[in-house]
Design a protein around this motif. Structure first.
Motif, PDB file in Angstrom:
ATOM      1  N   ILE A  99       1.071  -1.285   0.218  1.00  0.00           N
ATOM      2  CA  ILE A  99       0.121   0.410   0.503  1.00  0.00           C
ATOM      3  C   ILE A  99       1.275   0.903   0.017  1.00  0.00           C
ATOM      4  O   ILE A  99       1.572   1.350   0.852  1.00  0.00           O
ATOM      5  N   THR A 100       1.553   1.294  -1.285  1.00  0.00           N
ATOM      6  CA  THR A 100       1.887   2.110  -1.403  1.00  0.00           C
ATOM      7  C   THR A 100       1.598   4.006  -2.391  1.00  0.00           C
ATOM      8  O   THR A 100       2.711   5.027  -1.481  1.00  0.00           O
ATOM      9  N   ILE A 101      -0.037   4.203  -1.641  1.00  0.00           N
ATOM     10  CA  ILE A 101       0.365   5.915  -2.498  1.00  0.00           C
ATOM     11  C   ILE A 101       0.783   6.305  -1.001  1.00  0.00           C
ATOM     12  O   ILE A 101       0.642   6.763   0.032  1.00  0.00           O
ATOM     13  N   ASP A 102       1.741   7.369  -1.671  1.00  0.00           N
ATOM     14  CA  ASP A 102       1.340   8.831  -0.575  1.00  0.00           C
ATOM     15  C   ASP A 102       0.705  10.075  -0.215  1.00  0.00           C
ATOM     16  O   ASP A 102       1.003  10.752   0.478  1.00  0.00           O
ATOM     17  N   MET A 103       0.269  10.986  -1.439  1.00  0.00           N
ATOM     18  CA  MET A 103       0.067  12.084  -1.630  1.00  0.00           C
ATOM     19  C   MET A 103       0.886  12.155  -1.051  1.00  0.00           C
ATOM     20  O   MET A 103      -0.076  13.019  -0.182  1.00  0.00           O
ATOM     21  N   PRO A 104       1.836  13.498  -1.354  1.00  0.00           N
ATOM     22  CA  PRO A 104       2.256  14.568  -1.076  1.00  0.00           C
ATOM     23  C   PRO A 104       1.549  15.652  -0.711  1.00  0.00           C
ATOM     24  O   PRO A 104       1.283  16.123  -1.940  1.00  0.00           O
ATOM     25  N   LEU A 105       2.551  16.090  -0.042  1.00  0.00           N
ATOM     26  CA  LEU A 105       1.847  17.264   0.675  1.00  0.00           C
ATOM     27  C   LEU A 105       2.465  18.990  -0.237  1.00  0.00           C
ATOM     28  O   LEU A 105       3.977  18.101   0.163  1.00  0.00           O
ATOM     29  N   PRO A 106       2.375  19.203  -0.422  1.00  0.00           N
ATOM     30  CA  PRO A 106       3.199  20.143  -1.178  1.00  0.00           C
ATOM     31  C   PRO A 106       4.510  21.178  -0.153  1.00  0.00           C
ATOM     32  O   PRO A 106       5.629  21.335  -0.546  1.00  0.00           O
ATOM     33  N   ASP A 107       3.964  20.864   1.376  1.00  0.00           N
ATOM     34  CA  ASP A 107       4.755  21.706   1.927  1.00  0.00           C
ATOM     35  C   ASP A 107       5.740  20.715   2.107  1.00  0.00           C
ATOM     36  O   ASP A 107       6.453  20.856   3.874  1.00  0.00           O
ATOM     37  N   GLY A 108       5.712  19.689   1.981  1.00  0.00           N
ATOM     38  CA  GLY A 108       6.169  17.977   2.883  1.00  0.00           C
ATOM     39  C   GLY A 108       5.093  17.355   4.314  1.00  0.00           C
ATOM     40  O   GLY A 108       4.416  17.966   4.230  1.00  0.00           O
ATOM     41  N   GLY A 109       5.753  16.096   3.466  1.00  0.00           N
ATOM     42  CA  GLY A 109       4.835  14.947   4.191  1.00  0.00           C
ATOM     43  C   GLY A 109       4.192  14.931   3.521  1.00  0.00           C
ATOM     44  O   GLY A 109       3.693  14.551   2.115  1.00  0.00           O
ATOM     45  N   THR A 110       3.526  13.800   3.467  1.00  0.00           N
ATOM     46  CA  THR A 110       2.070  13.140   2.990  1.00  0.00           C
ATOM     47  C   THR A 110       0.559  12.946   3.590  1.00  0.00           C
ATOM     48  O   THR A 110       0.623  13.205   4.836  1.00  0.00           O
ATOM     49  N   VAL A 111      -0.574  12.787   3.373  1.00  0.00           N
ATOM     50  CA  VAL A 111      -1.546  13.076   3.547  1.00  0.00           C
ATOM     51  C   VAL A 111      -1.883  11.631   4.063  1.00  0.00           C
ATOM     52  O   VAL A 111      -2.840  11.714   5.621  1.00  0.00           O
TER      53      VAL A 111
END
Length: 180
Positions: free
Chosen positions: A151-163
């Protein structure tokens, strides 16, 4: 009668009406989303020599986080891929005593990927039940990496990190009944 610590040898069956198979995941790096599965089954076999074996099967399409849109997304190939992999399973490989608790080692399978996990288990005791035979209660917890199970979906956040975070806490409250 009160609870005791005598787990009678035999086949114990999970009572889904009195059990919860839950999980917790980080959301947006700052909060937690809680969910659970509503369709599951399992057994605990206790042998005369005190050894035991546990198995469980979870219908992943029964996932609920109390948000229909999120639940529909969790069923897709981004997460559980419920259409191709309708069940998750657990099969114990060993039981150990650690302090006042037990550790149940086993193989956990999600999306066709099997990895070893160790559940820290608190045995809550046995009660004579309400006419259908004895019942026993357990609470168990472990933390897994969702990436370990593809389960590799990350959905990165613009300022770093992931959803959604990688670490998922599995939090189980299980009642089992002895079958005659």
């Amino acid at each position: 009668m009160s609870t005791n610590n005598a787990l009678t040898p035999g086949k114990w069956i999970i009572d889904p009406a009195h059990s919860t198979l839950g999980f917790v995941a980080r959301h947006l790096m700052v909060s937690k989303v809680r969910g659970r599965f509503t369709d599951f089954s399992g057994t605990l076999i206790v042998n005369e020599d005190g050894s035991a074996h546990a198995e469980a099967e979870i219908r992943v399409d029964s996932v609920t986080t109390d948000n229909d849109q999120r639940d529909a997304h969790l069923r897709t190939a981004d997460f559980f891929h419920a259409e191709q992999f309708p069940t998750a399973t657990f099969k114990s490989t060993g039981f150990r005593v650690v302090g006042d608790d037990f550790v149940v080692d086993g193989d956990f399978t999600i999306r066709g990927v099997t990895k070893p996990v160790s559940l820290t288990v608190e045995f809550l005791g046995v009660n004579p039940g309400m006419g259908a035979g004895p019942v026993a209660g357990f609470e168990a917890k472990t933390v897994i990496s969702r990436r370990d199970f593809d389960i590799t979906i990350d959905m990165p956040l613009p300022d770093g990190g992931t959803v959604i975070g990688d670490k998922i806490t599995l939090d189980l409250e299980v009642e089992v009944g002895l079958q005659g």
